[in-house]
Enzyme design. Structure first.
Site, PDB file in Angstrom:
ATOM      1  CB  CYS A  45      -6.103  -0.253  -0.498  1.00 31.81           C
ATOM      2  SG  CYS A  45      -4.328  -0.187  -0.307  1.00 31.81           S
TER       3      CYS A  45
HETATM    4  C1  BEZ Z   1      -3.223  -4.242  -0.579  1.00 33.42           C
HETATM    5  O1  BEZ Z   1      -3.779  -3.166  -0.357  1.00 33.42           O
HETATM    6  O2  BEZ Z   1      -3.854  -5.277  -0.651  1.00 33.42           O
HETATM    7  C2  BEZ Z   1      -1.747  -4.292  -0.736  1.00 33.42           C
HETATM    8  C3  BEZ Z   1      -1.081  -3.234  -1.313  1.00 33.42           C
HETATM    9  C4  BEZ Z   1       0.298  -3.314  -1.494  1.00 33.42           C
HETATM   10  C5  BEZ Z   1       0.972  -4.435  -1.057  1.00 33.42           C
HETATM   11  C6  BEZ Z   1       0.290  -5.492  -0.448  1.00 33.42           C
HETATM   12  C7  BEZ Z   1      -1.077  -5.408  -0.284  1.00 33.42           C
END
Ligand code: BEZ
Length: 212
Positions: A45
């Site tokens: 994210c």
């Molecule tokens: C991420 O944004 O890195 C992420 C969020 C939830 C699960 C896996 C990755």
């Protein structure tokens, strides 16, 4: 029922990193892109918001207002934005909705319980200036989105909203487009004065009509 293409984008008022926001007021006469993230302070994210932020000028050029969302609170969003700016070398300049009560996520069907009970998946909604949903895509949490691809889709959506054309596979702004099957071949010259090429009776190509 889940949202579908052509439906009106449900309006809402929600807290965000930039204070309270009403979707329709925020959009005004612009197009919009609403995209959800599983959670704050997560690696993928963080890179996505950095990538989106760096392309804000391109979204602006297309008159598209940006709006992110996650189910964390506004204070968390504001602190996370500092990390995003620092690590992604950018300055996030669009709101992130703080959907702690999951009101917006549920309205837009952004929580897919068989994927995650509590976090939003990576949903994207492109909303036209008529407030209708023009595009819906859903990525899993493990795959970051390509915001350049989203700009490409917006170019197609905005072009095809104004001309009787469609855009072929892998089309990019400036390339030839497909004449809509609804246009009779004998009517093409008057509607598309730049000319056309009939590859098959159902496959007629013409230069992109909105370019000089
Ligand atoms: C991420 O944004 O890195 C992420 C969020 C939830 C699960 C896996 C990755």
């Amino acid at each position: 029922m889940a949202l579908r293409l052509g439906d009106f984008a449900p309006d809402f008022t929600a807290d965000s990193s930039a204070g309270q926001i009403n979707l329709y007021e925020y959009l005004g006469d612009s197009w919009g892109i609403l995209f959800s993230h599983p959670a704050d302070y997560t690696p993928v994210c963080t890179t996505e918001l950095g990538a989106a932020s760096k392309l804000k000028g391109e979204f602006d050029k297309r008159n598209v207002k940006m709006l992110a969302l996650s189910v964390d609170g506004a204070e968390s969003h504001r602190s996370w934005i500092k990390d995003i700016n620092e690590t992604q070398n950018t300055s996030v300049d669009f709101p992130i909705i703080a959907d702690e009560d999951k009101k917006v996520s549920e309205l837009y069907d952004m929580i897919h319980p068989n994927s995650s009970e509590s976090f939003t998946v990576r949903s994207v909604f492109i909303i036209g200036n008529d407030k209708k949903v023009k595009l819906i895509i859903t990525y899993p949490a493990s795959t970051g989105r390509n915001f350049v691809e989203l700009l490409r889709v917006i170019d197609s959506l905005q072009l095809t909203a104004n001309y009787s054309v469609a855009t072929p596979a892998d089309w990019k702004n400036g390339e030839d487009v497909v004449v809509s099957p609804a246009i009779k071949t004998e009517d093409i010259p008057s509607k598309f004065p730049k000319g056309f090429k009939e590859i098959k009776p159902y496959l007629r190509m013409t230069p992109q009509p909105d370019l000089k």
